[in-house]
Enzyme design. Structure first.
Site, PDB file in Angstrom:
ATOM      1  N   CYS A   1       0.827  -1.210   0.000  1.00 37.27           N
ATOM      2  CA  CYS A   1       0.000   0.000   0.000  1.00 37.27           C
ATOM      3  C   CYS A   1       0.865   1.266   0.000  1.00 37.27           C
ATOM      4  O   CYS A   1       1.530   1.529  -0.990  1.00 37.27           O
ATOM      5  CB  CYS A   1      -0.993  -0.074   1.149  1.00 37.27           C
ATOM      6  SG  CYS A   1      -2.472   0.896   0.811  1.00 37.27           S
TER       7      CYS A   1
ATOM      8  N   HIS B   1      -3.227  -5.032   1.954  1.00 40.75           N
ATOM      9  CA  HIS B   1      -2.464  -5.256   3.192  1.00 40.75           C
ATOM     10  C   HIS B   1      -2.404  -6.740   3.545  1.00 40.75           C
ATOM     11  O   HIS B   1      -3.165  -7.200   4.399  1.00 40.75           O
ATOM     12  CB  HIS B   1      -3.137  -4.512   4.348  1.00 40.75           C
ATOM     13  CG  HIS B   1      -2.973  -3.039   4.307  1.00 40.75           C
ATOM     14  ND1 HIS B   1      -1.945  -2.376   4.927  1.00 40.75           N
ATOM     15  CD2 HIS B   1      -3.711  -2.098   3.692  1.00 40.75           C
ATOM     16  CE1 HIS B   1      -2.049  -1.083   4.716  1.00 40.75           C
ATOM     17  NE2 HIS B   1      -3.118  -0.880   3.956  1.00 40.75           N
TER      18      HIS B   1
ATOM     19  N   GLU C   1      -0.487  -8.153   5.438  1.00 36.81           N
ATOM     20  CA  GLU C   1      -0.133  -8.291   6.860  1.00 36.81           C
ATOM     21  C   GLU C   1      -1.366  -8.226   7.770  1.00 36.81           C
ATOM     22  O   GLU C   1      -1.277  -8.538   8.943  1.00 36.81           O
ATOM     23  CB  GLU C   1       0.891  -7.211   7.259  1.00 36.81           C
ATOM     24  CG  GLU C   1       0.384  -5.789   7.346  1.00 36.81           C
ATOM     25  CD  GLU C   1       0.187  -5.094   5.990  1.00 36.81           C
ATOM     26  OE1 GLU C   1       0.249  -5.785   4.949  1.00 36.81           O
ATOM     27  OE2 GLU C   1      -0.073  -3.883   5.977  1.00 36.81           O
TER      28      GLU C   1
HETATM   29  N1  GLN Z   1      -3.798   6.270   1.141  1.00 42.12           N
HETATM   30  C1  GLN Z   1      -2.492   6.008   1.654  1.00 42.12           C
HETATM   31  C2  GLN Z   1      -1.434   6.790   0.898  1.00 42.12           C
HETATM   32  O1  GLN Z   1      -1.698   7.351  -0.084  1.00 42.12           O
HETATM   33  C3  GLN Z   1      -2.163   4.540   1.583  1.00 42.12           C
HETATM   34  C4  GLN Z   1      -3.083   3.773   2.461  1.00 42.12           C
HETATM   35  C5  GLN Z   1      -2.502   2.564   3.093  1.00 42.12           C
HETATM   36  O2  GLN Z   1      -1.294   2.345   3.160  1.00 42.12           O
HETATM   37  N2  GLN Z   1      -3.398   1.785   3.625  1.00 42.12           N
HETATM   38  O3  GLN Z   1      -0.307   6.817   1.302  1.00 42.12           O
END
Ligand code: GLN
Length: 206
Positions: free
Chosen positions: A79, A174, A176
């Protein structure tokens, strides 16, 4: 056993440490460029990429991540971590570290779909097997404009959500936070093999 580190500036690094432990790997938290360079593999966790950029400013950490990745050591990025690795980022527009040849469109799923648990069925069977993969999406980005060296390991509604490029594995979700350990096991296997999957292509083609 090689050493693995989880970048612990911000975000859900603790969940990654636990997921790695479940996959049989004892990882340590990393907070400096020096610690980063002395590790054999790296996890970049989810969180908030804009905050991570701020915290990394002037620390040498971005350069150390680039050096570690270029040396062929395995990197797992999820992410926000995957956003950092990207070539380009949108919302707002900026350059990423340029190690993964994709554009990361931040917060790409509208408000209602902001967070979702999805059973992914469009999987690379060789890497992940047949069972659907439970994926937790939280304000997730979308990968766009994938370069030729970027291999798609899982899709959600046609969009690439888990990719591999040489020694890098990146997810827009995610792993994890799910019970399913397959993505972490892929990473741990790459560490155990001790070399990038495709030694001729250490980092994502630019
Ligand atoms: N929206 C977050 C970003 O742009 C990422 C979200 C996440 O890691 N769950 O950094």
């Amino acid at each position: 056993m090689p050493s693995a580190g989880v970048l612990a500036l911000q975000g859900d690094f603790e969940a990654h440490r636990k997921a790695l432990a479940a996959a049989g790997l004892d990882a340590r938290e990393i907070r400096t460029a020096g610690e980063l360079l002395s590790t054999d593999a790296l996890v970049l966790p989810g969180g908030e990429s804009t905050t991570m950029w701020k915290l990394m400013e002037g620390t040498g950490i971005p350069e150390a991540i680039a050096e570690l990745a270029a040396s062929g050591r395995p990197v797992l990025a999820t992410c926000a971590g995957a956003i950092l690795l990207s070539r380009r980022i949108t919302h707002p527009d900026r350059e990423g570290l340029g190690l993964l040849d994709v554009t990361a469109v931040r917060n790409a799923y509208g408000r209602q779909l902001d967070s979702a648990v999805v059973r992914l069925t469009d999987l690379d069977r060789e890497a992940l097997g047949d069972e659907p993969l439970e994926a937790v999406f939280i304000r997730a980005p979308r990968f766009r404009d994938l370069g030729r060296g970027v291999e798609v390991l899982a899709r959600r509604d046609g969009d690439a959500v888990l990719v591999r490029s040489g020694n890098l594995i990146a997810a827009t979700f995610h792993p994890e936070l799910a019970r399913d350990g397959r993505v972490h096991r892929l990473f741990v296997e790459a560490i155990r093999r001790g070399k990038p999957r495709d030694a001729g292509k250490l980092v994502g083609a630019r």
